[in-house]
Design a protein around this motif. Structure first.
Motif, PDB file in Angstrom:
ATOM      1  N   ARG A   1       0.860  -1.184   0.000  1.00  8.54           N
ATOM      2  CA  ARG A   1       0.000   0.000   0.000  1.00  8.54           C
ATOM      3  C   ARG A   1       0.898   1.236   0.000  1.00  8.54           C
ATOM      4  O   ARG A   1       1.929   1.249   0.665  1.00  8.54           O
ATOM      5  N   VAL A   2       0.492   2.248  -0.749  1.00  6.34           N
ATOM      6  CA  VAL A   2       1.348   3.420  -0.895  1.00  6.34           C
ATOM      7  C   VAL A   2       0.978   4.512   0.119  1.00  6.34           C
ATOM      8  O   VAL A   2       1.735   4.800   1.036  1.00  6.34           O
ATOM      9  N   PHE A   3      -0.173   5.126  -0.048  1.00  7.36           N
ATOM     10  CA  PHE A   3      -0.629   6.181   0.866  1.00  7.36           C
ATOM     11  C   PHE A   3       0.487   7.191   1.187  1.00  7.36           C
ATOM     12  O   PHE A   3       0.725   7.514   2.351  1.00  7.36           O
ATOM     13  N   ASP A   4       1.169   7.629   0.133  1.00  5.42           N
ATOM     14  CA  ASP A   4       2.192   8.665   0.284  1.00  5.42           C
ATOM     15  C   ASP A   4       1.502   9.961   0.708  1.00  5.42           C
ATOM     16  O   ASP A   4       1.982  10.669   1.591  1.00  5.42           O
ATOM     17  N   LEU A   5       0.377  10.269   0.077  1.00  4.47           N
ATOM     18  CA  LEU A   5      -0.467  11.387   0.496  1.00  4.47           C
ATOM     19  C   LEU A   5      -1.755  10.808   1.059  1.00  4.47           C
ATOM     20  O   LEU A   5      -2.100   9.671   0.755  1.00  4.47           O
ATOM     21  N   ASP A   6      -2.479  11.601   1.845  1.00  5.64           N
ATOM     22  CA  ASP A   6      -3.843  11.215   2.185  1.00  5.64           C
ATOM     23  C   ASP A   6      -4.798  12.082   1.368  1.00  5.64           C
ATOM     24  O   ASP A   6      -4.361  12.984   0.647  1.00  5.64           O
ATOM     25  N   SER A   7      -6.096  11.810   1.478  1.00  8.52           N
ATOM     26  CA  SER A   7      -7.038  12.481   0.576  1.00  8.52           C
ATOM     27  C   SER A   7      -6.992  13.999   0.733  1.00  8.52           C
ATOM     28  O   SER A   7      -7.139  14.741  -0.240  1.00  8.52           O
ATOM     29  N   ILE A   8      -6.792  14.467   1.957  1.00  7.37           N
ATOM     30  CA  ILE A   8      -6.776  15.916   2.194  1.00  7.37           C
ATOM     31  C   ILE A   8      -5.515  16.535   1.585  1.00  7.37           C
ATOM     32  O   ILE A   8      -5.566  17.602   0.960  1.00  7.37           O
ATOM     33  N   GLN A   9      -4.409  15.844   1.715  1.00  5.88           N
ATOM     34  CA  GLN A   9      -3.171  16.343   1.103  1.00  5.88           C
ATOM     35  C   GLN A   9      -3.274  16.307  -0.424  1.00  5.88           C
ATOM     36  O   GLN A   9      -2.754  17.191  -1.105  1.00  5.88           O
ATOM     37  N   LEU A  10      -3.966  15.295  -0.949  1.00  5.40           N
ATOM     38  CA  LEU A  10      -4.158  15.215  -2.396  1.00  5.40           C
ATOM     39  C   LEU A  10      -5.019  16.385  -2.883  1.00  5.40           C
ATOM     40  O   LEU A  10      -4.718  17.021  -3.897  1.00  5.40           O
ATOM     41  N   LEU A  11      -6.083  16.669  -2.124  1.00 10.19           N
ATOM     42  CA  LEU A  11      -6.942  17.806  -2.478  1.00 10.19           C
ATOM     43  C   LEU A  11      -6.138  19.103  -2.484  1.00 10.19           C
ATOM     44  O   LEU A  11      -6.229  19.915  -3.414  1.00 10.19           O
ATOM     45  N   GLN A  12      -5.355  19.276  -1.434  1.00 15.03           N
ATOM     46  CA  GLN A  12      -4.583  20.504  -1.308  1.00 15.03           C
ATOM     47  C   GLN A  12      -3.549  20.617  -2.441  1.00 15.03           C
ATOM     48  O   GLN A  12      -3.323  21.697  -2.984  1.00 15.03           O
ATOM     49  N   THR A  13      -2.963  19.473  -2.774  1.00 12.15           N
ATOM     50  CA  THR A  13      -1.995  19.448  -3.870  1.00 12.15           C
ATOM     51  C   THR A  13      -2.667  19.847  -5.185  1.00 12.15           C
ATOM     52  O   THR A  13      -2.159  20.685  -5.935  1.00 12.15           O
ATOM     53  N   ALA A  14      -3.833  19.240  -5.440  1.00  9.02           N
ATOM     54  CA  ALA A  14      -4.553  19.534  -6.690  1.00  9.02           C
ATOM     55  C   ALA A  14      -4.992  20.996  -6.733  1.00  9.02           C
ATOM     56  O   ALA A  14      -4.960  21.636  -7.781  1.00  9.02           O
ATOM     57  N   ARG A  15      -5.385  21.515  -5.580  1.00  2.27           N
ATOM     58  CA  ARG A  15      -5.793  22.925  -5.556  1.00  2.27           C
ATOM     59  C   ARG A  15      -4.609  23.839  -5.830  1.00  2.27           C
ATOM     60  O   ARG A  15      -4.713  24.815  -6.558  1.00  2.27           O
ATOM     61  N   ARG A  16      -3.474  23.509  -5.249  1.00  3.14           N
ATOM     62  CA  ARG A  16      -2.272  24.329  -5.509  1.00  3.14           C
ATOM     63  C   ARG A  16      -1.871  24.261  -6.974  1.00  3.14           C
ATOM     64  O   ARG A  16      -1.456  25.255  -7.561  1.00  3.14           O
ATOM     65  N   MET A  17      -1.967  23.073  -7.541  1.00  6.57           N
ATOM     66  CA  MET A  17      -1.629  22.926  -8.965  1.00  6.57           C
ATOM     67  C   MET A  17      -2.507  23.855  -9.804  1.00  6.57           C
ATOM     68  O   MET A  17      -2.027  24.509 -10.727  1.00  6.57           O
TER      69      MET A  17
END
Lengths: 165, 331
Positions: free
Chosen positions: B140-156
């Motif tokens: 299992r990877v889970f390098d980011l969690d869903s909230i970090q993924l959201l924040q990453t996508a928003r920053r992008m």
């Protein structure tokens, strides 16, 4: 061991202890800077690991967020979630992955509601983990991260980068 | 415009800021319409026609199709590929992305690629654990969690940068969503977690199967108390129970689904031959109750291999008349 683990059910005591250590670290920061982060890390890493493993089942991620997560280590969550529970928590509050354990975040939330100093920190967004910080003293990492920020590091997500040991 | 559009669930003034995309799904939500999305599980095939065939029925009645990302940790055509095939064919899709299988480099790369292929709606999820799927041995990877993924996508999107700070030019444009979990513990924390996801960048939410309307009402009361219903769109997950066995399957094999005792009992007491009908009835009742709850913007239909029942449910609740996400539908 059992007694130390039992401390987790007294999150207020633990947050008081954390606050003390945090203030203490601020005081010794200039000294640590003179000693050098790499050397300070070598000295502090093992005692920190022993203590935190005994109390929190610490995984030495090197980026301690305990005070924001109800003094419950989020790295003990099988999915390593740092921002709250996933949607897989079972009806009896146990973990989706391991039905034998209570969801780490159920405990974290319950404990943080009993913490007057850092309790609201559970609502703060924790940035992605910096894997360069793993297996090192979290306290020393915090101090060197502060220095990196003072130096105007481009991105706090990237953090301090590699510490040459 | 359909009759339910004017129910006052959400006025366009209170609905979040300017549109993120020119997508039909976002436009429908912002118009205040009661929106229908449907879950689509990509097939185990290399033929694009299989994707189109599988999507055609629900695609015609849903405002958007959620394309799952190896749902239940089972391997299928990737979400990004299936989303691209459907987008090219004119469907409106919600590209589901989980943190289970990819690290932050792969996640950002795939998201960017998805946007370049015309995919506009992204649902950021933690992901079911590998142990529930067909490859329980995997890492299992889970390098980011869903909230970090959201924040990453928003920053992008908003800052035009990767997590590393490197520039993206032109930056992506997407409409970001997350999962809301009213039905699982810790109940009191769930509204706060919703708030955290909004802070991280989510503007629409979809939930896991709802079989407990009382629990949903309780959750929505807290959501409204925090004023969160004015800052996001919430779609409630629904689906027909096929049989008594499907109750057991959902409860034991699908993480995060809670079927209350009363519902399970109702299915059990129904003769096997009429269980499909009873499951449909239960779903219709839930649709009707959910539509009355202030702050609910739509439903998300999950009816794997039960497209007929799903279509009947939408038809009987007055939600199935318009062709929407399909090429012929339009917004």
């Amino acid at each position: 061991m059992g007694i130390l683990r039992g401390l987790r059910d007294h999150p207020h005591l633990l947050e008081l202890a954390y606050q003390l250590v945090e203030k203490g670290m601020e005081k010794v920061h200039p000294l640590v800077r003179r000693i050098g982060y790499a050397r300070a890390n070598r000295w502090l890493r093992s005692p920190e690991k022993i203590a935190k493993q005994a109390i929190f089942d610490c995984k030495m991620c090197g980026q301690c967020t305990l005070h924001f997560t109800g003094m419950t280590c989020p790295m003990t969550c099988p999915k390593n979630l740092r921002n709250g529970p996933c949607g897989g928590v079972r009806g009896d509050k146990t973990c989706e992955v391991d039905p034998g354990m209570l969801c780490v975040w159920v405990e974290a939330y319950e404990r943080s509601s009993r913490m007057s100093i850092y309790g609201s920190g559970i609502n703060e967004i924790q940035p992605p983990r910096n894997f360069l910080l793993a297996k090192r003293s979290a306290f020393i990492n915090i101090l060197s991260l502060k220095d990196a920020e003072l130096r105007g590091a481009r991105d706090s997500y990237v953090g301090i980068g590699r510490d040459r040991t | 415009m359909r009759s339910c559009a004017g129910q006052g669930i959400r006025t366009s003034e209170s609905a979040v800021i300017e549109p993120r995309t020119d997508g039909r799904f976002e436009a429908r939500l912002r118009s205040g319409a009661f929106v229908v999305t449907a879950e689509f599980s990509p097939p185990d095939s290399t033929d694009p026609q299989d994707v189109l065939r599988a999507a055609s029925r629900l695609g015609e009645v849903a405002d958007a199709l959620n394309v799952t990302d190896a749902s239940g940790a089972n391997c299928h055509i990737s979400s990004v590929a299936a989303s691209a095939i459907l987008t090219r064919a004119g469907y409106e899709v919600i590209h589901q992305v989980t943190c289970r299988d990819r690290n932050r480099i792969a996640l950002q790369a795939d998201l960017l690629g998805a946007n370049a292929l015309g995919i506009k709606n992204i649902l950021c999820l933690t992901g079911d654990d590998v142990t529930v799927g067909d490859h329980p041995q995997s890492k299992r990877v889970f390098d980011l969690d869903s909230i970090q993924l959201l924040q990453t996508a928003r920053r992008m999107r908003d800052e035009g940068v990767f997590l590393s700070g490197r520039r993206i030019s032109p930056p992506p444009r997407w409409f970001l969503g997350g999962a809301d979990h009213p039905f699982v513990e810790p109940f009191d924390y769930r509204p706060q977690r919703l708030a955290k996801k909004i802070l991280a960048g989510a503007e629409f939410f979809q939930t896991q199967y709802c079989f407990d309307v009382a629990r949903l009402k309780d959750h929505m009361q807290k959501v409204r108390d925090l004023g969160l219903h004015e800052r996001c769109f919430i779609l409630v997950g629904l689906g027909p129970l096929r049989s008594e066995r499907s109750v057991t399957f959902l409860q034991t094999r699908v993480p995060g689904v809670i079927v209350p005792q009363a519902v399970a009992e109702r299915m059990r007491k129904t003769p096997a031959a009429r269980q499909r009908e009873e499951g449909k009835r239960i779903c219709i009742e839930i649709v009707q109750q959910v539509r009355e709850i202030e702050g609910i913007s739509g439903i998300h239909m999950m009816a794997y291999q039960q497209e007929d029942t799903a279509l009947e449910i939408l038809e009987e609740t007055g939600l199935g008349k318009i062709r929407r996400s399909s090429p012929s539908g339009g917004g």
